[in-house]
Design a protein around this motif. Structure first.
Motif, PDB file in Angstrom:
ATOM      1  N   GLU A 132       0.826  -1.203   0.000  1.00 55.80           N
ATOM      2  CA  GLU A 132       0.000   0.000   0.000  1.00 55.80           C
ATOM      3  C   GLU A 132       0.861   1.254   0.000  1.00 55.80           C
ATOM      4  OE1 GLU A 132      -2.704  -0.323   3.242  1.00 55.80           O
ATOM      5  OE2 GLU A 132      -3.703  -2.074   2.390  1.00 55.80           O
ATOM      6  N   ALA A 133       1.975   1.236   0.750  1.00 54.50           N
ATOM      7  CA  ALA A 133       2.871   2.398   0.771  1.00 54.50           C
ATOM      8  C   ALA A 133       3.479   2.622  -0.612  1.00 54.50           C
ATOM      9  CB  ALA A 133       3.970   2.200   1.809  1.00 54.50           C
ATOM     10  N   ARG A 134       3.860   1.538  -1.296  1.00 54.26           N
ATOM     11  CA  ARG A 134       4.403   1.684  -2.648  1.00 54.26           C
ATOM     12  C   ARG A 134       3.357   2.219  -3.609  1.00 54.26           C
ATOM     13  NH1 ARG A 134       6.018  -3.856  -3.299  1.00 54.26           N
ATOM     14  NH2 ARG A 134       7.059  -4.159  -1.332  1.00 54.26           N
ATOM     15  N   ARG A 135       2.129   1.710  -3.500  1.00 53.54           N
ATOM     16  CA  ARG A 135       1.048   2.217  -4.368  1.00 53.54           C
ATOM     17  C   ARG A 135       0.786   3.694  -4.113  1.00 53.54           C
ATOM     18  NH1 ARG A 135      -2.597  -2.325  -2.806  1.00 53.54           N
ATOM     19  NH2 ARG A 135      -1.813  -4.053  -4.023  1.00 53.54           N
ATOM     20  N   ALA A 136       0.788   4.090  -2.846  1.00 54.90           N
ATOM     21  CA  ALA A 136       0.538   5.492  -2.505  1.00 54.90           C
ATOM     22  C   ALA A 136       1.656   6.377  -3.054  1.00 54.90           C
ATOM     23  CB  ALA A 136       0.419   5.655  -0.994  1.00 54.90           C
ATOM     24  N   GLU A 137       2.898   5.878  -2.967  1.00 54.20           N
ATOM     25  CA  GLU A 137       4.022   6.683  -3.475  1.00 54.20           C
ATOM     26  C   GLU A 137       3.968   6.784  -4.995  1.00 54.20           C
ATOM     27  OE1 GLU A 137       8.857   6.919  -3.158  1.00 54.20           O
ATOM     28  OE2 GLU A 137       7.732   5.705  -1.734  1.00 54.20           O
ATOM     29  N   ARG A 138       3.549   5.712  -5.669  1.00 54.16           N
ATOM     30  CA  ARG A 138       3.437   5.764  -7.127  1.00 54.16           C
ATOM     31  C   ARG A 138       2.313   6.683  -7.597  1.00 54.16           C
ATOM     32  NH1 ARG A 138       2.757  -0.005  -7.787  1.00 54.16           N
ATOM     33  NH2 ARG A 138       4.510  -0.724  -6.586  1.00 54.16           N
ATOM     34  N   SER A 139       1.253   6.788  -6.802  1.00 50.17           N
ATOM     35  CA  SER A 139       0.106   7.594  -7.223  1.00 50.17           C
ATOM     36  C   SER A 139       0.343   9.095  -7.036  1.00 50.17           C
ATOM     37  CB  SER A 139      -1.144   7.161  -6.459  1.00 50.17           C
ATOM     38  OG  SER A 139      -0.980   7.472  -5.087  1.00 50.17           O
ATOM     39  N   ARG A 140       1.364   9.477  -6.278  1.00 54.97           N
ATOM     40  CA  ARG A 140       1.668  10.903  -6.082  1.00 54.97           C
ATOM     41  C   ARG A 140       2.286  11.481  -7.352  1.00 54.97           C
ATOM     42  NH1 ARG A 140       4.281  10.622  -0.103  1.00 54.97           N
ATOM     43  NH2 ARG A 140       2.452   9.742   0.856  1.00 54.97           N
ATOM     44  N   PRO A 141       2.152  12.798  -7.521  1.00 51.80           N
ATOM     45  CA  PRO A 141       2.808  13.436  -8.675  1.00 51.80           C
ATOM     46  C   PRO A 141       4.321  13.294  -8.561  1.00 51.80           C
ATOM     47  CG  PRO A 141       1.255  14.939  -7.615  1.00 51.80           C
ATOM     48  CD  PRO A 141       1.321  13.706  -6.775  1.00 51.80           C
ATOM     49  N   PRO A 142       5.035  13.274  -9.697  1.00 47.57           N
ATOM     50  CA  PRO A 142       6.479  13.033  -9.678  1.00 47.57           C
ATOM     51  C   PRO A 142       7.268  14.017  -8.811  1.00 47.57           C
ATOM     52  CG  PRO A 142       5.655  12.938 -11.916  1.00 47.57           C
ATOM     53  CD  PRO A 142       4.513  13.372 -11.066  1.00 47.57           C
ATOM     54  N   GLY A 143       6.860  15.264  -8.720  1.00 47.79           N
ATOM     55  CA  GLY A 143       7.608  16.249  -7.940  1.00 47.79           C
ATOM     56  C   GLY A 143       7.367  16.145  -6.459  1.00 47.79           C
ATOM     57  N   ARG A 144       6.408  15.333  -6.016  1.00 47.91           N
ATOM     58  CA  ARG A 144       6.003  15.301  -4.605  1.00 47.91           C
ATOM     59  C   ARG A 144       6.368  13.998  -3.890  1.00 47.91           C
ATOM     60  NH1 ARG A 144       3.429  19.688  -2.188  1.00 47.91           N
ATOM     61  NH2 ARG A 144       2.738  21.039  -3.821  1.00 47.91           N
ATOM     62  N   ARG A 145       7.205  13.197  -4.441  1.00 52.21           N
ATOM     63  CA  ARG A 145       7.535  11.910  -3.828  1.00 52.21           C
ATOM     64  C   ARG A 145       8.361  12.110  -2.564  1.00 52.21           C
ATOM     65  NH1 ARG A 145       8.361   7.851  -8.747  1.00 52.21           N
ATOM     66  NH2 ARG A 145       6.207   7.875  -9.393  1.00 52.21           N
ATOM     67  N   LEU A 146       8.157  11.252  -1.585  1.00 53.52           N
ATOM     68  CA  LEU A 146       8.870  11.363  -0.307  1.00 53.52           C
ATOM     69  C   LEU A 146      10.352  11.028  -0.474  1.00 53.52           C
ATOM     70  CD1 LEU A 146       6.330   9.675   2.107  1.00 53.52           C
ATOM     71  CD2 LEU A 146       6.848  12.101   1.900  1.00 53.52           C
ATOM     72  N   SER A 147      10.667  10.115  -1.367  1.00 51.08           N
ATOM     73  CA  SER A 147      12.051   9.680  -1.517  1.00 51.08           C
ATOM     74  C   SER A 147      12.913  10.794  -2.120  1.00 51.08           C
ATOM     75  CB  SER A 147      12.135   8.419  -2.387  1.00 51.08           C
ATOM     76  OG  SER A 147      11.603   8.705  -3.666  1.00 51.08           O
ATOM     77  N   GLU A 148      12.311  11.741  -2.825  1.00 46.62           N
ATOM     78  CA  GLU A 148      13.087  12.823  -3.415  1.00 46.62           C
ATOM     79  C   GLU A 148      13.185  14.025  -2.503  1.00 46.62           C
ATOM     80  OE1 GLU A 148      11.172  13.726  -7.077  1.00 46.62           O
ATOM     81  OE2 GLU A 148      11.570  11.761  -7.938  1.00 46.62           O
TER      82      GLU A 148
END
Length: 149
Positions: A132-148
């Motif tokens: 679910e965490a991976r799906r949530a991270e993929r669904s975010r816009p590219p500029g808003r990812r937590l890993s970046e």
């Protein structure tokens, strides 16, 4: 014509190819690897088992010495019998230690063969949360990812 053999791969049989390959084909090793019938015991359990076997072996030797000293009427018979009784208590404790160590290791590492295992359910929940965490991270816009961030 060069008549000297190649130093890297001497030909001892007169056939082509390297001597090492032919030696491997001709000689088999001292033992052959076979798959284990049962899986290897965990290290703490194996250590407790080895310790228990050594203590039990020493206790049996001590009991034999006590028995023979008693038959011979030696002065050493009484201390040997007392020591054997104490060693029997220690040997019993060490065998119980193997059982307890095995149970503790199974509980801590979740090795239970029942389908309704608590450890298995916990792993399933953790996997679901990671997905679910991976799906949530993929669904975010590219500029808003937590890993970046």
């Amino acid at each position: 014509m060069d008549t000297e053999p190649d130093i890297g791969a001497p030909d001892m049989t007169g056939r082509g190819g390297s001597g090492d390959e032919r030696c491997r084909e001709r000689h088999r090793g001292l033992w052959t690897e076979e798959p284990a019938v049962r899986p290897r015991m965990p290290d703490p359990v194996r250590a407790a088992a080895v310790r228990a076997w050594i203590i039990v072996a020493v206790t049996l030797i001590e009991a034999m010495v006590a028995f023979l000293c008693t038959l011979a009427g030696s002065w050493f018979a009484f201390p040997a019998v007392l020591s054997t009784v104490a060693s029997t208590v220690v040997a019993t404790w060490s065998v119980l230690d193997v059982w307890v160590t095995r149970q503790v290791w199974n509980q801590r590492n979740g090795v239970v063969s029942e389908p309704s295992s608590t450890a298995r359910a916990l792993r399933r929940e953790r996997r679901r949360a990671r997905r679910e965490a991976r799906r949530a991270e993929r669904s975010r816009p590219p500029g808003r990812r937590l890993s970046e961030a």
